[in-house]
Design a protein around this motif. Structure first.
Motif, PDB file in Angstrom:
ATOM      1  N   PHE A 386       0.833  -1.190   0.000  1.00 25.77           N
ATOM      2  CA  PHE A 386       0.000   0.000   0.000  1.00 25.77           C
ATOM      3  C   PHE A 386       0.872   1.246   0.000  1.00 25.77           C
ATOM      4  O   PHE A 386       1.738   1.416   0.866  1.00 25.77           O
ATOM      5  N   TRP A 388       0.944   5.647  -1.001  1.00 31.49           N
ATOM      6  CA  TRP A 388       0.286   6.893  -1.373  1.00 31.49           C
ATOM      7  C   TRP A 388       1.341   7.940  -1.706  1.00 31.49           C
ATOM      8  O   TRP A 388       2.405   7.993  -1.090  1.00 31.49           O
ATOM      9  N   ASP A 434      -2.946   9.108  10.201  1.00 30.68           N
ATOM     10  CA  ASP A 434      -3.782   8.211   9.395  1.00 30.68           C
ATOM     11  C   ASP A 434      -2.988   7.009   8.918  1.00 30.68           C
ATOM     12  O   ASP A 434      -3.496   5.874   8.891  1.00 30.68           O
ATOM     13  N   PHE A 435      -1.734   7.239   8.534  1.00 34.19           N
ATOM     14  CA  PHE A 435      -0.897   6.145   8.052  1.00 34.19           C
ATOM     15  C   PHE A 435      -0.564   5.180   9.182  1.00 34.19           C
ATOM     16  O   PHE A 435      -0.618   3.949   9.001  1.00 34.19           O
ATOM     17  N   PHE A 438      -3.498   3.079   9.820  1.00 32.62           N
ATOM     18  CA  PHE A 438      -3.625   2.042   8.795  1.00 32.62           C
ATOM     19  C   PHE A 438      -2.709   0.849   9.095  1.00 32.62           C
ATOM     20  O   PHE A 438      -3.121  -0.313   8.988  1.00 32.62           O
ATOM     21  N   GLN A 443      -7.175  -0.310   8.474  1.00 31.18           N
ATOM     22  CA  GLN A 443      -8.295   0.525   8.050  1.00 31.18           C
ATOM     23  C   GLN A 443      -7.785   1.856   7.511  1.00 31.18           C
ATOM     24  O   GLN A 443      -6.899   2.468   8.097  1.00 31.18           O
ATOM     25  N   ARG A 444      -8.391   2.289   6.421  1.00 38.28           N
ATOM     26  CA  ARG A 444      -8.034   3.560   5.804  1.00 38.28           C
ATOM     27  C   ARG A 444      -8.986   4.642   6.288  1.00 38.28           C
ATOM     28  O   ARG A 444     -10.201   4.460   6.272  1.00 38.28           O
ATOM     29  N   LYS A 445      -8.418   5.773   6.704  1.00 37.32           N
ATOM     30  CA  LYS A 445      -9.251   6.892   7.114  1.00 37.32           C
ATOM     31  C   LYS A 445      -8.604   8.191   6.675  1.00 37.32           C
ATOM     32  O   LYS A 445      -7.462   8.216   6.225  1.00 37.32           O
ATOM     33  N   LEU A 448      -6.250   8.986   3.454  1.00 34.52           N
ATOM     34  CA  LEU A 448      -5.928   7.675   2.898  1.00 34.52           C
ATOM     35  C   LEU A 448      -7.156   6.924   2.399  1.00 34.52           C
ATOM     36  O   LEU A 448      -7.023   5.888   1.741  1.00 34.52           O
ATOM     37  N   LYS A 449      -8.347   7.400   2.688  1.00 31.66           N
ATOM     38  CA  LYS A 449      -9.570   6.748   2.208  1.00 31.66           C
ATOM     39  C   LYS A 449      -9.828   7.035   0.738  1.00 31.66           C
ATOM     40  O   LYS A 449     -10.594   6.331   0.078  1.00 31.66           O
ATOM     41  N   THR A 486      -9.910   1.805  -3.876  1.00 32.84           N
ATOM     42  CA  THR A 486     -10.725   1.475  -2.702  1.00 32.84           C
ATOM     43  C   THR A 486     -11.183   0.028  -2.735  1.00 32.84           C
ATOM     44  O   THR A 486     -11.707  -0.476  -1.746  1.00 32.84           O
ATOM     45  N   ALA A 489      -9.830  -2.136   0.027  1.00 32.85           N
ATOM     46  CA  ALA A 489     -10.235  -1.811   1.386  1.00 32.85           C
ATOM     47  C   ALA A 489     -10.425  -3.045   2.254  1.00 32.85           C
ATOM     48  O   ALA A 489     -10.523  -2.951   3.466  1.00 32.85           O
TER      49      ALA A 489
END
Length: 506
Positions: A386, A388, A434-435, A438, A443-445, A448-449, A486, A489
């Motif tokens: 994963f 970003w 957030d990372f 994760f 979980q992505r929030k 990062l979502k 996504t 997810a």
């Protein structure tokens, strides 16, 4: 002139000017504010923040055979490793020690280092730089409480049976982030970013690199004090090519990163008391209570600018025991710091400031933006981790540092940053949080979502429906260039998820 003339002066321009100047300096003295600058703000997370400076001896060795032309001494001799710990502290923690200065003492050391950067190192300029540093930030202090207990510390815990399960005591274990600073910086240049993360439950080890990339550092070893200044390649004999010089510096930085990991492991093993007794910085009285409190087999590496380049290098061939990094937060990877490693096999978030993304610059024969994006794409598509890559809107290269917080008007004017300075640091902290969330929860929030919004800087591919339904806070502050779909997810659909300890799964 009578008393009435003094009490009722004419409101001339000169009088108003001196009245304002006098009022300003009076307020600064009364409220202990640094002249011509702002205080570093209080931290916003749920935890109080503690800080400890640790300088630990290492196996003395030369990282490179390079020597100084003047005197012939080794240029890259590793004697100690120095880092500042930022950590969540007990809620009622109060230190009896004064807060750390943002500019470590002596100020003249850093001033001379900056003069060397500018290639104007002499008696007059060194003193001018010293006066300027004192004026701008000489009295600025870091808000973190010095040498207070780690959150949840139980006095005497070190005396319990070391084989007894930690869970029986109900003590929290904290994720660890190792942070590497950029060129012309030091371990205190990013205190707000590091301490904000600590206020959210993370332990951050901010390294002070002695590779000659910083302005100056004090080395305390075997009862002696040495000064390490900025190093130019032409100070060495023979003088290396720039690329070779960067290899030497990055090798030195990696050695310091590995030594920091070693010390953190030993703190977790319960020998913090030994480090306290041997620490020339005379801090760490409660380090013996840190046994079992750190998640040391699955750390995260982070860095800014030259530090980001070093952080990427530390991921090569990993994770390893010496570099147990299961994730990376890469901030503005360097444009003049040598090739960027793309041998990465862990989840990663890369954040560009807007000034880093919107300026077209050639790096290793290609546009810098494309080089960085390809690293992210390779890790995501080929290594199935994963990843970003995004741009923080309104920020400039210094936005993640403390400098804009201390000099908000000056830095905004000179760098062109349009984001409010506290908001700039906040967005970096939230994305990092957030990372980390994760990595630990799968979980992505937050940012990062979202999926990709801008494959290239300022190239918006969202339709009107997505613009309306997208989280407006994310849309306001971020352009997302690379992101997992996504559809990833759910665990197992894309890439390899870390297990609960943060280690890569199989």
């Amino acid at each position: 002139m009578g008393w009435t003339d003094v009490l009722k002066p004419r409101l001339s321009v000169k009088y108003i000017f001196w009245a304002l100047v006098t009022s300003y300096f009076s307020i600064c003295i009364l409220f202990r504010m640094p002249f011509f600058s702002s205080k570093l703000p209080a931290y916003t997370g749920p935890y109080k923040v503690g800080t400890i400076d640790i300088e630990a001896p290492v196996e003395k060795r030369n990282i490179s055979e390079a020597r100084f032309a003047n005197g012939g001494k080794p240029a890259f001799e590793l004697e100690t490793v120095l880092f500042s710990l930022y950590y969540p502290a007990n809620k009622d923690a109060r230190s009896h020690r004064p807060h750390h200065h943002w500019i470590s003492r002596p100020v003249g050391l850093h001033a001379e280092g900056y003069a060397r950067f500018a290639h104007i190192n002499n008696f007059f300029t060194n003193n001018l730089f010293t006066f300027s540093l004192w004026t701008l930030a000489g009295s600025t202090t870091i808000p973190a409480e010095v040498d207070v207990p780690l959150n949840g510390t139980i006095k005497g815990y070190r005396n319990y049976d070391k084989e007894h399960p930690l869970d029986d005591y109900g003590l929290p274990r904290h994720p660890v982030i190792v942070f590497s600073h950029g060129m012309a910086s030091s371990r205190t240049s990013y205190t707000q970013y590091c301490a904000e993360l600590a206020s959210r439950g993370f332990v951050v080890a901010a390294i002070e690199h002695r590779d000659g990339s910083g302005p100056g550092s004090v080395i305390m070893s075997e009862g002696k004090v040495k000064h390490r200044f900025h190093i130019n390649a032409d100070q060495l004999d023979p003088s290396p090519e720039t690329a070779d010089f960067k290899v030497m510096q990055l090798a030195y930085r990696q050695a310091e990163i590995e030594e920091t990991v070693r010390v953190l492991r030993q703190l977790n093993e319960g020998i913090g008391g030994d480090f306290y007794r041997s620490n020339p910085r005379e801090e760490g009285k409660d380090l013996a209570e840190w046994r079992g409190r750190l998640i040391v087999d699955s750390m995260v590496i982070s860095g800014h600018s030259y530090g980001a380049t070093g952080a990427l290098q530390a991921l090569a061939g990993g994770p390893t025991y010496e570099r147990p990094f299961v994730g990376a937060v890469i901030l503005d990877p360097g444009k003049q710091s040598g090739p960027l490693n793309d041998d990465i096999h862990v989840p990663m978030i890369i954040i560009h400031s807007q000034s880093w993304s919107n300026s077209y610059s050639i790096f290793q024969g290609r546009p810098h933006f494309d080089v960085v994006k390809d690293i992210a794409v390779k890790n995501l598509d080929e290594h199935h981790k994963f990843t970003w890559f995004m741009t923080s809107i309104g920020t400039t290269h210094p936005s993640v540092t403390d400098a804009p917080l201390i000099e908000p008007l000056l830095l905004s004017w000179t760098t062109g940053a349009t984001i409010e300075v506290r908001e700039g640091v906040k967005q970096y902290v939230l994305a990092t949080e957030d990372f980390m969330h994760f990595l630990s929860t799968e979980q992505r929030k937050g940012v990062l979502k979202e999926e990709t919004t801008h494959p290239r800087y300022d190239e918006d591919i969202r339709d009107e429906d997505r613009k309306q339904h997208m989280d407006q806070e994310v849309a306001k502050y971020w352009q997302i260039h690379v992101a997992p779909t996504t559809a990833c997810a759910a665990p197992g659909l894309c890439g390899v998820w870390p297990d609960r300890a943060g280690r890569p799964g199989s």
